[in-house]
Design a protein around this motif. Structure first.
Motif, PDB file in Angstrom:
ATOM      1  N   UNK A 327       0.755  -1.018  -0.026  1.00  0.00           N
ATOM      2  CA  UNK A 327      -0.051  -0.179   0.068  1.00  0.00           C
ATOM      3  C   UNK A 327       0.974   1.196   0.013  1.00  0.00           C
ATOM      4  N   UNK A 328       0.496   2.311  -0.864  1.00  0.00           N
ATOM      5  CA  UNK A 328       1.184   3.673  -0.704  1.00  0.00           C
ATOM      6  C   UNK A 328       0.559   4.344   0.203  1.00  0.00           C
ATOM      7  N   UNK A 329       1.708   5.220   1.012  1.00  0.00           N
ATOM      8  CA  UNK A 329       1.416   6.137   1.958  1.00  0.00           C
ATOM      9  C   UNK A 329       2.001   7.439   1.896  1.00  0.00           C
ATOM     10  N   UNK A 330       1.436   8.431   2.391  1.00  0.00           N
ATOM     11  CA  UNK A 330       2.089   9.770   1.950  1.00  0.00           C
ATOM     12  C   UNK A 330       2.171  10.288   3.562  1.00  0.00           C
ATOM     13  N   UNK A 331       3.304  10.794   3.815  1.00  0.00           N
ATOM     14  CA  UNK A 331       3.799  11.506   5.111  1.00  0.00           C
ATOM     15  C   UNK A 331       2.824  12.853   5.510  1.00  0.00           C
ATOM     16  N   UNK A 332       2.332  13.135   6.595  1.00  0.00           N
ATOM     17  CA  UNK A 332       1.766  14.264   6.769  1.00  0.00           C
ATOM     18  C   UNK A 332       2.568  15.284   7.331  1.00  0.00           C
ATOM     19  N   UNK A 333       3.827  14.688   8.012  1.00  0.00           N
ATOM     20  CA  UNK A 333       4.528  15.683   8.874  1.00  0.00           C
ATOM     21  C   UNK A 333       6.086  15.075   8.817  1.00  0.00           C
ATOM     22  N   UNK A 334       7.004  15.671   9.531  1.00  0.00           N
ATOM     23  CA  UNK A 334       8.156  14.849   9.768  1.00  0.00           C
ATOM     24  C   UNK A 334       8.078  13.602  10.708  1.00  0.00           C
ATOM     25  N   UNK A 335       8.708  12.524  10.013  1.00  0.00           N
ATOM     26  CA  UNK A 335       8.685  11.450  10.837  1.00  0.00           C
ATOM     27  C   UNK A 335       9.624  10.520  10.673  1.00  0.00           C
ATOM     28  N   UNK A 336       9.984   9.649  11.750  1.00  0.00           N
ATOM     29  CA  UNK A 336      10.964   8.697  11.534  1.00  0.00           C
ATOM     30  C   UNK A 336      10.663   7.325  12.618  1.00  0.00           C
ATOM     31  N   UNK A 337      10.479   6.261  12.048  1.00  0.00           N
ATOM     32  CA  UNK A 337      10.407   5.042  12.779  1.00  0.00           C
ATOM     33  C   UNK A 337       8.954   4.654  12.856  1.00  0.00           C
ATOM     34  N   UNK A 338       7.780   5.589  12.443  1.00  0.00           N
ATOM     35  CA  UNK A 338       6.443   5.324  12.821  1.00  0.00           C
ATOM     36  C   UNK A 338       6.048   4.602  11.666  1.00  0.00           C
ATOM     37  N   UNK A 339       5.166   3.421  11.984  1.00  0.00           N
ATOM     38  CA  UNK A 339       4.851   2.427  11.007  1.00  0.00           C
ATOM     39  C   UNK A 339       3.629   3.065  10.103  1.00  0.00           C
ATOM     40  N   UNK A 340       3.764   2.825   9.001  1.00  0.00           N
ATOM     41  CA  UNK A 340       2.524   3.151   8.167  1.00  0.00           C
ATOM     42  C   UNK A 340       1.263   2.344   8.352  1.00  0.00           C
ATOM     43  N   UNK A 341       0.308   2.733   8.333  1.00  0.00           N
ATOM     44  CA  UNK A 341      -0.766   1.910   8.355  1.00  0.00           C
ATOM     45  C   UNK A 341      -1.424   1.941   9.903  1.00  0.00           C
ATOM     46  N   UNK A 342      -0.450   2.193  10.792  1.00  0.00           N
ATOM     47  CA  UNK A 342      -0.914   2.400  12.376  1.00  0.00           C
ATOM     48  C   UNK A 342      -0.576   3.763  12.979  1.00  0.00           C
ATOM     49  N   UNK A 343       0.363   4.501  12.476  1.00  0.00           N
ATOM     50  CA  UNK A 343       0.710   5.979  12.936  1.00  0.00           C
ATOM     51  C   UNK A 343      -0.074   6.927  12.286  1.00  0.00           C
ATOM     52  N   UNK A 344      -0.694   7.856  13.011  1.00  0.00           N
ATOM     53  CA  UNK A 344      -1.597   8.852  12.433  1.00  0.00           C
ATOM     54  C   UNK A 344      -0.592   9.731  11.147  1.00  0.00           C
ATOM     55  N   UNK A 345       0.726   9.733  11.262  1.00  0.00           N
ATOM     56  CA  UNK A 345       1.349  10.615  10.517  1.00  0.00           C
ATOM     57  C   UNK A 345       1.233  10.247   8.960  1.00  0.00           C
ATOM     58  N   UNK A 346       0.939   8.874   8.914  1.00  0.00           N
ATOM     59  CA  UNK A 346       0.836   8.403   7.466  1.00  0.00           C
ATOM     60  C   UNK A 346      -0.630   8.232   7.034  1.00  0.00           C
ATOM     61  N   UNK A 347      -0.838   8.987   5.890  1.00  0.00           N
ATOM     62  CA  UNK A 347      -2.161   8.756   5.105  1.00  0.00           C
ATOM     63  C   UNK A 347      -1.889   7.829   4.043  1.00  0.00           C
ATOM     64  N   UNK A 348      -3.027   6.982   3.819  1.00  0.00           N
ATOM     65  CA  UNK A 348      -3.067   6.116   2.950  1.00  0.00           C
ATOM     66  C   UNK A 348      -3.392   6.670   1.447  1.00  0.00           C
TER      67      UNK A 348
END
Length: 350
Positions: A327-348
């Motif tokens: 699945x492709x995710x897009x970061x909403x702000x600066x992040x490191x180590x936050x897992x896509x699909x579970x962290x709010x920083x990532x939008x599908x």
């Protein structure tokens, strides 16, 4: 026959004589003030902060750039003279840009401790009382405005009222018990006026046979995100005993950014083009590391934005896209180590 005589009026020429005396007095005063006003000078070697402004080595200096020999105010430092925080400008409001103080604001002259020669250039020599040289104490704070309690006297030359030549040189023993960024203040006390000239010199002082401790070289430059017009860079953080202030990112040899963190997004690039990067670290004393090994990366060729696999160690900025579990995710702000699909920083991405 007695002839009448005309008596001479003793006050007949008084207005003329008074006017002549006043004219003579004004001329004398103008000569004295002209001599005093033209009695200016600056330290030309090693180049003072304001002289480097004149030479465009230091920039954004305001009016001081054009008046490097005019830093004059009350003599008798440190009992009198410019107020704390205004020493580099000699208290002149129009030259206040010179009072800015940080580890990176001014160009520094590398200097070894021990005997050093300081040379003044006097645009019009004037009878002189003395010349004095002060240096910042060990442990002074280079990120605060310069004050007299930061300084200590280390060299004096007394002229006792004689008039010096246009070039005046003094050899002084610069202290050898401190290293790194320091400021040297030179003062020229004029003999027959109440004023003195003030010049500060920014130096990178080397003692004990070693140079300043430089930050470690940035390494492991990587880029797993490229678009048509941008390249995202990451690298391993540098270390320094005084801490890292920022990094300098060079693209094809030209400085393009100064991020505080070991990551940078280089934008405004041409599509399908290769660029070579090197990076330097700058510590809190203004010392710079050697340049990193060069690393080359290319922008996309028109096929759209790359969505590479997500990496837990990678730094991502807002707008960066990754692929995770198909699945492709897009970061909403600066992040490191936050897992896509579970962290709010990532939008599908739909």
């Amino acid at each position: 026959m007695i002839q009448a005589r005309t008596l001479l009026n003793p006050f007949k020429n008084v207005p003329f004589l008074a006017a002549f005396a006043m004219t003579l007095l004004l001329a004398l005063i103008s000569v004295i003030f002209a001599e005093q006003a033209s009695a200016h000078g600056y330290i030309e070697s090693p180049k003072s902060r304001v002289y480097k402004c004149n030479q465009l080595i230091n920039i954004n200096c305001g009016d001081a750039q054009y008046n490097h020999n005019n830093l004059e105010t009350t003599k008798g430092f440190p009992a009198s003279g410019p107020a704390d925080g205004q020493i580099p400008s000699a208290g002149w409001t129009s030259y206040s840009a010179l009072n800015a103080q940080s580890t990176t604001r001014w160009d520094k002259t590398t200097m070894n401790g021990g005997p050093n020669t300081f040379t003044w250039y006097l645009t019009n020599p004037h009878a002189t009382t003395d010349w004095k040289y002060y240096i910042t104490k060990p442990g002074w704070n280079p990120n605060q405005p310069l004050k007299r309690s930061d300084l200590e006297l280390f060299c004096t030359y007394t002229d006792g009222g004689t008039t010096p030549p246009k070039n005046v040189s003094h050899t002084c023993d610069v202290p050898t018990d401190r290293s790194g960024y320091h400021i040297i203040l030179g003062t020229w006390d004029v003999y027959n006026t109440t004023n003195a000239f003030y010049q500060v010199i920014d130096v990178n002082l080397i003692n004990n046979g070693t140079g300043p401790q430089l930050p470690s070289v940035p390494g492991n430059i990587t880029s797993i995100i490229q678009t048509l017009n941008s390249i995202t860079l990451n690298w391993s953080a540098s270390t320094s005993s005084s801490g890292i202030s920022y990094y300098e990112v060079f693209r094809n040899g030209s400085l393009v950014g100064s991020p505080a963190q070991p990551s940078f997004v280089d934008t405004g690039l041409q599509a399908n083009t290769s660029y070579t990067y090197t990076i330097k670290a700058v510590d809190n004393n203004g010392n710079k590391s050697a340049a990193s090994a060069p690393a080359a990366f290319s922008t996309n060729n028109g096929g759209g934005t790359t969505a590479p696999a997500w990496s837990a160690s990678q730094v991502y900025l807002a707008g960066n896209k990754v692929t995770y579990n198909g699945v492709v995710y897009e970061a909403q702000w600066w992040t490191q180590g936050d897992t896509p699909g579970t962290a709010a920083v990532w939008k599908k991405v739909v």
